[in-house]
Design an enzyme around this catalytic site. Structure first.
Site, short mmCIF file in Angstrom:
data_model
loop_
_atom_site.label_atom_id
_atom_site.label_comp_id
_atom_site.label_asym_id
_atom_site.label_seq_id
_atom_site.Cartn_x
_atom_site.Cartn_y
_atom_site.Cartn_z
N SER A 145 106.45 29.87 18.65
CA SER A 145 105.73 29.13 19.69
C SER A 145 106.20 27.69 19.72
CB SER A 145 104.22 29.16 19.42
OG SER A 145 103.52 28.29 20.29
N TYR A 158 97.28 28.16 13.34
CA TYR A 158 98.27 28.71 14.26
C TYR A 158 99.58 27.93 14.19
CZ TYR A 158 100.26 30.56 18.59
OH TYR A 158 101.09 31.15 19.52
#
Length: 264
Positions: A145, A158
């Site tokens: 990401s 995350y």
């Protein structure tokens, strides 16, 4: 180093975390491009429904249930796929979660996120490398990401998992190149998926999973190490991460305050 690009005739594509979102969309996109796609997630009923949606496409989708947090599951799934459908030529390790956190550092959410996004990805990576290395050919893409580029407010679990996934992919690329295995990194921005719909935060340049899947599949067919999109956001985040820490923290903090961001 330029390595051969895998084609549908070279074997099967395998996707983890394929029951929804990016994984589901990439599976359908690859089937549209003629691949036989083996999809993996915990819920077999959801996978079978996606497989039925590929009826009539040039390729096909086959369902194989498996949990990336189960130490032996990935090896068993790969052995089944290769014995039934042929060698895995392309693997997209996509499984990931972004649970809500409570407090400054929610250790339970942190451990669950690392278990899926990092350890789960590493399990799949190790298992498919064991199959590809003797053949000295294959293509593996790891979904990380843009959030892994640098520290962001509320993204302690995350962001750390994705930063570590980026580092893992960068580190392994050298040995994979020498063994004839193409290793690739996918760094998306915001994509409209069940995971992001639960988040009440600004999502600049958000795109549909279908558009994200087209960009990812196009990236598989190109020579670059990283597939990152949208470029306006990825280039901006890369540029910001070149700043000295005082400037970086000031800029990210100001942007977070203006948007009211509390968690990613």
């Amino acid at each position: 180093m330029t390595l051969p690009r895998m084609q549908p005739g070279d074997g099967v594509a395998w996707i983890t975390g394929a029951s929804s979102g990016i994984g589901e969309a990439v599976a359908l996109e690859l089937a549209l491009r003629g691949w036989t796609v083996a999809i993996t997630a915990r819920r077999l009923d959801q996978l079978e429904e996606i497989a039925r949606r590929a009826d009539g496409l040039p390729g096909r989708i086959v369902a194989h249930a498996g949990d990336v947090t189960d130490p032996g599951a990935m090896k068993a799934v790969i052995e089944t796929i290769e014995s039934v459908h042929g060698p895995i030529a392309l693997a997209f390790l996509n499984a990931g979660i972004a649970p809500d956190s409570n407090g400054l550092l929610d250790i339970e959410a942190f451990e669950r996120t690392i278990a899926v996004n990092l350890v789960g990805a590493a399990r799949g990576l190790a298992a498919v490398l064991d199959c590809m290395a003797p053949r000295r050919r294959g293509h593996i893409a790891l979904n990380a990401s843009i959030a892994g580029y640098g520290g962001l407010p509320g993204a302690s679990a995350y962001g750390v998992s994705k930063a570590a996934a980026i580092h893992l992919c960068e580190t392994l690329k050298f040995d994979c190149d020498r063994r004839g295995i193409r290793l690739q990194l996918v760094n998306p921005g915001w994509v409209d998926t069940p995971l992001t719909r639960r988040k009440d935060v600004p999502m600049p340049f958000i795109m549909s999973p279908q558009e994200a899947a087209r960009r990812i599949a196009d990236g598989f067919e190109q020579a670059g190490f990283e597939v990152s999109f949208p470029r306006r956001l990825s280039w901006l985040m890369k540029a910001i991460n070149l700043l000295p820490y005082p400037a970086y923290f000031w800029l990210i903090g100001k942007a977070a305050r203006r948007s009211g961001t509390k968690a990613i």
